[in-house]
Design a protein around this motif. Structure first.
Motif, short mmCIF file in Angstrom:
data_model
loop_
_atom_site.label_atom_id
_atom_site.label_comp_id
_atom_site.label_asym_id
_atom_site.label_seq_id
_atom_site.Cartn_x
_atom_site.Cartn_y
_atom_site.Cartn_z
N VAL A 1 1.34 -5.37 3.99
CA VAL A 1 0.10 -6.03 3.63
C VAL A 1 -0.98 -5.87 4.71
CG1 VAL A 1 -0.47 -8.49 4.03
CG2 VAL A 1 0.29 -7.76 1.84
N LYS A 2 -0.61 -5.84 5.99
CA LYS A 2 -1.59 -5.77 7.07
C LYS A 2 -2.33 -4.44 7.09
CE LYS A 2 0.46 -9.20 10.02
NZ LYS A 2 1.12 -9.51 11.27
N PHE A 3 -1.78 -3.40 6.45
CA PHE A 3 -2.49 -2.13 6.37
C PHE A 3 -3.75 -2.26 5.50
CE2 PHE A 3 1.75 -0.47 7.48
CZ PHE A 3 1.40 0.36 8.54
N HIS A 4 -3.83 -3.32 4.70
CA HIS A 4 -4.96 -3.50 3.78
C HIS A 4 -5.92 -4.60 4.22
CE1 HIS A 4 -2.99 -0.77 1.02
NE2 HIS A 4 -1.87 -1.44 1.25
N LEU A 5 -5.68 -5.19 5.38
CA LEU A 5 -6.53 -6.27 5.89
C LEU A 5 -7.33 -5.80 7.10
CD1 LEU A 5 -3.86 -9.14 5.77
CD2 LEU A 5 -5.63 -8.64 4.07
N PRO A 6 -8.48 -6.45 7.40
CA PRO A 6 -9.22 -6.09 8.62
C PRO A 6 -8.35 -6.34 9.84
CG PRO A 6 -10.55 -7.46 7.17
CD PRO A 6 -9.15 -7.45 6.60
N PRO A 7 -8.45 -5.56 10.87
CA PRO A 7 -9.40 -4.47 11.09
C PRO A 7 -8.97 -3.14 10.45
CG PRO A 7 -8.06 -4.71 13.03
CD PRO A 7 -7.62 -5.78 12.07
N ASN A 8 -7.75 -3.08 9.91
CA ASN A 8 -7.25 -1.82 9.35
C ASN A 8 -8.05 -1.35 8.14
OD1 ASN A 8 -5.25 -1.82 11.28
ND2 ASN A 8 -3.75 -2.78 9.95
N SER A 9 -8.54 -2.27 7.33
CA SER A 9 -9.22 -1.89 6.09
C SER A 9 -10.63 -1.32 6.32
CB SER A 9 -9.31 -3.08 5.15
OG SER A 9 -10.06 -4.12 5.74
N ILE A 10 -11.14 -1.44 7.53
CA ILE A 10 -12.50 -0.96 7.82
C ILE A 10 -12.61 0.54 7.62
CG2 ILE A 10 -14.20 -0.68 9.67
CD1 ILE A 10 -13.21 -3.44 10.71
N SER A 11 -11.54 1.27 7.86
CA SER A 11 -11.60 2.73 7.74
C SER A 11 -11.15 3.23 6.36
CB SER A 11 -10.75 3.39 8.83
OG SER A 11 -9.42 2.95 8.76
N LYS A 12 -10.99 2.33 5.41
CA LYS A 12 -10.60 2.74 4.06
C LYS A 12 -11.76 3.51 3.41
CE LYS A 12 -10.09 -0.11 0.37
NZ LYS A 12 -9.48 -1.17 -0.44
N MET A 13 -11.44 4.65 2.80
CA MET A 13 -12.45 5.50 2.18
C MET A 13 -12.14 5.65 0.70
SD MET A 13 -13.39 9.48 3.06
CE MET A 13 -12.10 10.26 2.07
N ARG A 14 -13.11 5.30 -0.13
CA ARG A 14 -12.95 5.51 -1.57
C ARG A 14 -13.35 6.94 -1.90
NH1 ARG A 14 -15.73 2.00 -6.37
NH2 ARG A 14 -15.25 3.47 -8.02
N LEU A 15 -12.46 7.67 -2.53
CA LEU A 15 -12.71 9.08 -2.86
C LEU A 15 -13.88 9.20 -3.83
CD1 LEU A 15 -9.91 9.15 -1.54
CD2 LEU A 15 -9.25 10.86 -3.21
N ARG A 16 -14.72 10.19 -3.57
CA ARG A 16 -15.92 10.48 -4.37
C ARG A 16 -16.90 9.33 -4.37
NH1 ARG A 16 -16.60 15.01 -7.04
NH2 ARG A 16 -14.84 16.40 -7.11
N ASN A 17 -16.85 8.50 -3.32
CA ASN A 17 -17.78 7.40 -3.23
C ASN A 17 -18.21 7.17 -1.78
OD1 ASN A 17 -18.85 4.67 -3.14
ND2 ASN A 17 -18.12 4.48 -5.23
N ASP A 18 -17.26 7.13 -0.86
CA ASP A 18 -17.56 6.81 0.54
C ASP A 18 -17.58 8.04 1.44
OD1 ASP A 18 -17.60 4.15 -0.16
OD2 ASP A 18 -15.53 3.80 0.43
#
Length: 192
Positions: A105-122
């Protein structure tokens, strides 16, 4: 005259998008080395009894990196939302089975989630307006007839297949935009 116009129900839109991802997206990612997430508590398919959506998480280890792809397909939306995040694991592991039963679950929470990139969007390389107007997205586009709907479904299926087969392009683009956070096996940041 009313037979000329068609509007798919939310249920049909949800079912069609899920079928596209299950039949083309998942096999294409598996061919690239991704597999179902080993983490405990991660959804892989329908996530509630009322079928208001589907969620998939797939992972791959490359060198010292854990690459995570998360997919959300929800009712009332026309998108297949595909996001990617990459982490450097410490200590290193060469097998996803080492992460079996870890809580991810922690892979999806800040600060880890800050670098999440949505494909064809971000991952813009041009002004966002150009993307919005001219480049395809992971969604069922506008249509007015049943034939138009099936045409949009076929376009989405082709795009999902192409993008998942070329997932390494998006991995490369992620590395151009972000630096992997160093974490332990459950997503807690580690200072080396």
């Amino acid at each position: 005259m009313s037979n000329l116009f068609y509007r798919a129900s939310d249920r049909e839109l949800l079912t069609v998008r899920n079928k596209i991802f299950k039949e083309t997206g998942i096999p294409s990612l598996e061919n690239k080395g991704f597999s179902k997430s080993p983490f405990r508590g991660i959804w892989f398919g329908e996530y509630d009894r009322n079928v208001s959506g589907y969620s998939y998480e797939l992972c791959r280890l490359t060198k010292k990196y854990l690459e995570i792809i998360t997919v959300y397909i929800v009712t009332g939306d026309s998108y297949i939302n595909i996001s990617m995040n990459i982490f450097e694991l410490y200590p290193e592991t060469s097998s996803l089975s080492d992460l079996h039963d870890c809580d991810g679950v922690k892979f999806h929470l800040p600060p880890n989630s800050i670098s999440k990139m949505r494909l064809r969007n971000d991952d813009y390389t041009l002004p966002p307006l150009l993307y919005m107007l001219f480049l395809p997205e992971h969604k069922i586009g506008k249509y007015i007839s049943k034939q138009g709907f099936y045409s949009e479904v076929a376009k989405l299926k082709k795009l999902i297949k192409k993008d998942m087969e070329n997932i390494d392009y998006f991995v490369k683009r992620w590395h151009e935009l972000h630096v992997p956070v160093i974490t332990d096996w459950v997503g807690c940041p580690v200072l080396k």
